[in-house]
Design a protein around this motif. Structure first.
Motif, PDB file in Angstrom:
ATOM      1  N   ASN A   1      43.284 -16.979  31.459  1.00 45.90           N
ATOM      2  CA  ASN A   1      42.039 -16.204  31.540  1.00 45.90           C
ATOM      3  C   ASN A   1      40.867 -17.113  31.882  1.00 45.90           C
ATOM      4  O   ASN A   1      40.002 -16.776  32.702  1.00 45.90           O
ATOM      5  CB  ASN A   1      41.761 -15.508  30.208  1.00 45.90           C
TER       6      ASN A   1
ATOM      7  N   ARG B   1      44.144  -8.579  28.636  1.00 45.68           N
ATOM      8  CA  ARG B   1      44.482  -9.299  29.861  1.00 45.68           C
ATOM      9  C   ARG B   1      45.778 -10.098  29.704  1.00 45.68           C
ATOM     10  O   ARG B   1      46.406 -10.454  30.704  1.00 45.68           O
ATOM     11  CB  ARG B   1      43.338 -10.246  30.253  1.00 45.68           C
ATOM     12  N   ILE B   2      46.156 -10.383  28.474  1.00 47.73           N
ATOM     13  CA  ILE B   2      47.337 -11.217  28.224  1.00 47.73           C
ATOM     14  C   ILE B   2      48.574 -10.373  27.973  1.00 47.73           C
ATOM     15  O   ILE B   2      49.653 -10.650  28.521  1.00 47.73           O
ATOM     16  CB  ILE B   2      47.080 -12.146  27.010  1.00 47.73           C
TER      17      ILE B   2
ATOM     18  N   GLU C   1      40.124  -9.705  26.021  1.00 42.92           N
ATOM     19  CA  GLU C   1      40.905 -10.890  26.368  1.00 42.92           C
ATOM     20  C   GLU C   1      42.381 -10.668  26.063  1.00 42.92           C
ATOM     21  O   GLU C   1      43.262 -11.054  26.845  1.00 42.92           O
ATOM     22  CB  GLU C   1      40.396 -12.119  25.596  1.00 42.92           C
TER      23      GLU C   1
ATOM     24  N   ALA D   1      39.762 -16.211  23.596  1.00 43.00           N
ATOM     25  CA  ALA D   1      40.897 -15.396  23.153  1.00 43.00           C
ATOM     26  C   ALA D   1      41.187 -15.544  21.661  1.00 43.00           C
ATOM     27  O   ALA D   1      41.929 -14.726  21.103  1.00 43.00           O
ATOM     28  CB  ALA D   1      42.144 -15.765  23.956  1.00 43.00           C
TER      29      ALA D   1
ATOM     30  N   ASP E   1      40.992 -18.151  35.515  1.00 41.14           N
ATOM     31  CA  ASP E   1      40.603 -17.044  36.389  1.00 41.14           C
ATOM     32  C   ASP E   1      39.088 -16.842  36.392  1.00 41.14           C
ATOM     33  O   ASP E   1      38.486 -16.536  37.426  1.00 41.14           O
ATOM     34  CB  ASP E   1      41.283 -15.751  35.934  1.00 41.14           C
ATOM     35  N   ASP E   2      38.468 -17.002  35.223  1.00 44.73           N
ATOM     36  CA  ASP E   2      37.029 -16.770  35.100  1.00 44.73           C
ATOM     37  C   ASP E   2      36.192 -17.978  35.495  1.00 44.73           C
ATOM     38  O   ASP E   2      34.981 -17.842  35.711  1.00 44.73           O
ATOM     39  CB  ASP E   2      36.675 -16.394  33.654  1.00 44.73           C
TER      40      ASP E   2
ATOM     41  N   GLY F   1      38.770 -20.405  27.959  1.00 40.64           N
ATOM     42  CA  GLY F   1      39.626 -19.234  27.831  1.00 40.64           C
ATOM     43  C   GLY F   1      40.333 -19.172  26.491  1.00 40.64           C
ATOM     44  O   GLY F   1      40.457 -18.098  25.891  1.00 40.64           O
TER      45      GLY F   1
END
Length: 435
Positions: A355, A398-399, A395, A280, A358-359, A276
């Protein structure tokens, strides 16, 4: 605490303290959330000017936000002659909801994602900076003991630390008074460059606050001692730059480190978090290198990572997994410059880790050897490219919330226009002891 003056301050998107001076008898009003300033104050450019065309200014009537203390309480400001206390604050809307453009709220939002999974980040920052004589250009300050200016790396030189002993004694005393958990100090590889590590703690909001306050303290005390302290990513072209490396591990609900598999490699969750962070990196480069001069640090072979890679016990990689006891297994994120907004940098690093969790994404193979000699995907090498990546990265979306992303982009684009055509000397003057 006995003080004769009071400050309230919040961090803007550049990590610059914005606030007010108040008489000390107004402290109860600050604690009650009765102090305000415009929402637009957290979205100023590097010179402290409004952003042209920002909807926060004329379009909305330049509305006020409500300031609430962060819970730290009043801390002393030992670099000032008048006994003064600072109450750190963050911004909320009138209805009590967080103001989305506040970088501290951006970090809090990321931490909510960890809490929802029963995880607690344990973090620590390494704070690198230069002591600078800027009375005529920029050079290493003369030793208060010998009067000599010692150039060269002076890596882990005790004599360099001893030369500025009075400053470091005051700096450690200031950290103790402000509740900043300062650890080891060393002389670094640049001319007059030093590093102080922060202790690991299971409160990432406080850790980011500590880094922010440490920069205020260091700059203020340096001036009190007759020189400047600079967190510019690279104030001198012919020496190494300054970073803010961040160490992070994760605890589960029982207090166990979820990266610990009992051995040197770490768990699948470690590799997911690494994946992640790497994904990012391109989009978050504008956070980690927030100014045009930041990119002077991001050159191959200069102790700042440029390739998107990770490794075990390898300081040429952007993400390093330090050796040591398995119970202390952690990620060291080595990419950010010292000129970052600490709250945004912590949010970007921890958000990237989240992230990845989660992935459940698998990281690429760790590299070995010198990362600069390998054919690796690279981070954006220019300010414009980095900002475009920030604006378009899924990415990043999502943050960080859309409002903060838009504000940050407007702030940086105005800063780009401001810096166009400025000489190296003018850029040094602009950034030296501001970022």
């Amino acid at each position: 605490m006995s003080f004769q003056a009071l400050r309230v301050a919040a961090s803007d998107l550049n990590g610059i303290a914005r606030g007010k001076r108040l008489p000390p008898q107004m402290a109860p009003k600050v604690e009650a959330g009765a102090v305000r300033f415009p929402l637009s104050v957290l979205n100023l450019d590097i010179c402290g000017d409004d952003i042209d065309g920002s909807p926060l200014v004329l379009e909305s009537g330049d509305r006020d936000g409500v300031l609430h203390p962060t819970g730290r309480g009043a801390v002393p400001m030992p670099w000032l002659g008048t006994p003064t206390a600072l109450i750190p604050v963050w911004m909320f809307h009138e209805d009590g909801t967080p103001y989305e453009g506040d970088p501290r709220h951006a970090l809090a939002r990321v931490l909510e994602r960890f809490a929802a999974r029963g995880l607690t980040p344990v973090v620590a920052a390494e704070m690198e900076f230069f002591l600078v004589d800027d009375s005529d250009g920029a050079q290493v300050p003369a030793s208060p003991r010998s009067g000599k200016r010692r150039r060269g790396g002076q890596i882990l030189s005790l004599s360099m630390l001893d030369a500025f002993d009075a400053f470091f004694t005051d700096l450690y005393a200031g950290c103790a008074a402000m509740g900043i958990p300062a650890g080891t100090a060393i002389s670094e590889s640049g001319f007059g460059q030093f590093e102080i590590t922060m202790e690991h703690q299971a409160d990432a909001l406080k850790a980011a606050d500590d880094a922010w306050l440490f920069k205020l303290l260091t700059r203020g005390l340096a001036r009190k001692h007759g020189f400047a302290a600079s967190f510019m990513a690279k104030p001198y072209g012919d020496c190494a730059g300054s970073g803010m490396h961040v160490h992070a591990s994760l605890l589960d609900a029982s207090g166990g480190n979820v990266f610990d598999d009992g051995g040197p490699e770490g768990t699948d969750m470690l590799r997911h978090a690494v994946a992640g962070c790497l994904a990012a990196l391109p989009g978050c480069t504008a956070i980690f290198a927030p100014h045009g001069v930041s990119y002077n640090r991001l050159v191959p072979g200069a102790h700042a990572p440029t390739g998107i890679a990770w490794a075990y016990e390898n300081r040429t990689a952007a993400i390093r997994i330090p050796s040591g006891a398995p119970s202390a297994r952690r990620i060291e994120h080595r990419f950010a410059g010292a000129d970052v907004s600490p709250h945004l940098a912590f949010a970007a690093i921890l958000g990237g880790m989240m992230n990845g969790l989660d992935d459940a994404g698998e990281s690429p193979a760790p590299i070995t050897g010198n990362a600069y000699d390998l054919d690796l995907p690279q981070v954006p090498g220019k300010w414009e490219a980095a900002l475009t990546a920030f604006e378009t990265s899924p990415e990043v979306a999502r943050i960080f919330e859309a409002h903060l992303r838009a504000n940050f982009a407007m702030t940086k684009r105005q800063e780009m226009q401001l810096c166009q055509g400025l000489s190296d000397a003018a850029l040094l003057e602009l950034y030296l002891d501001v970022v």
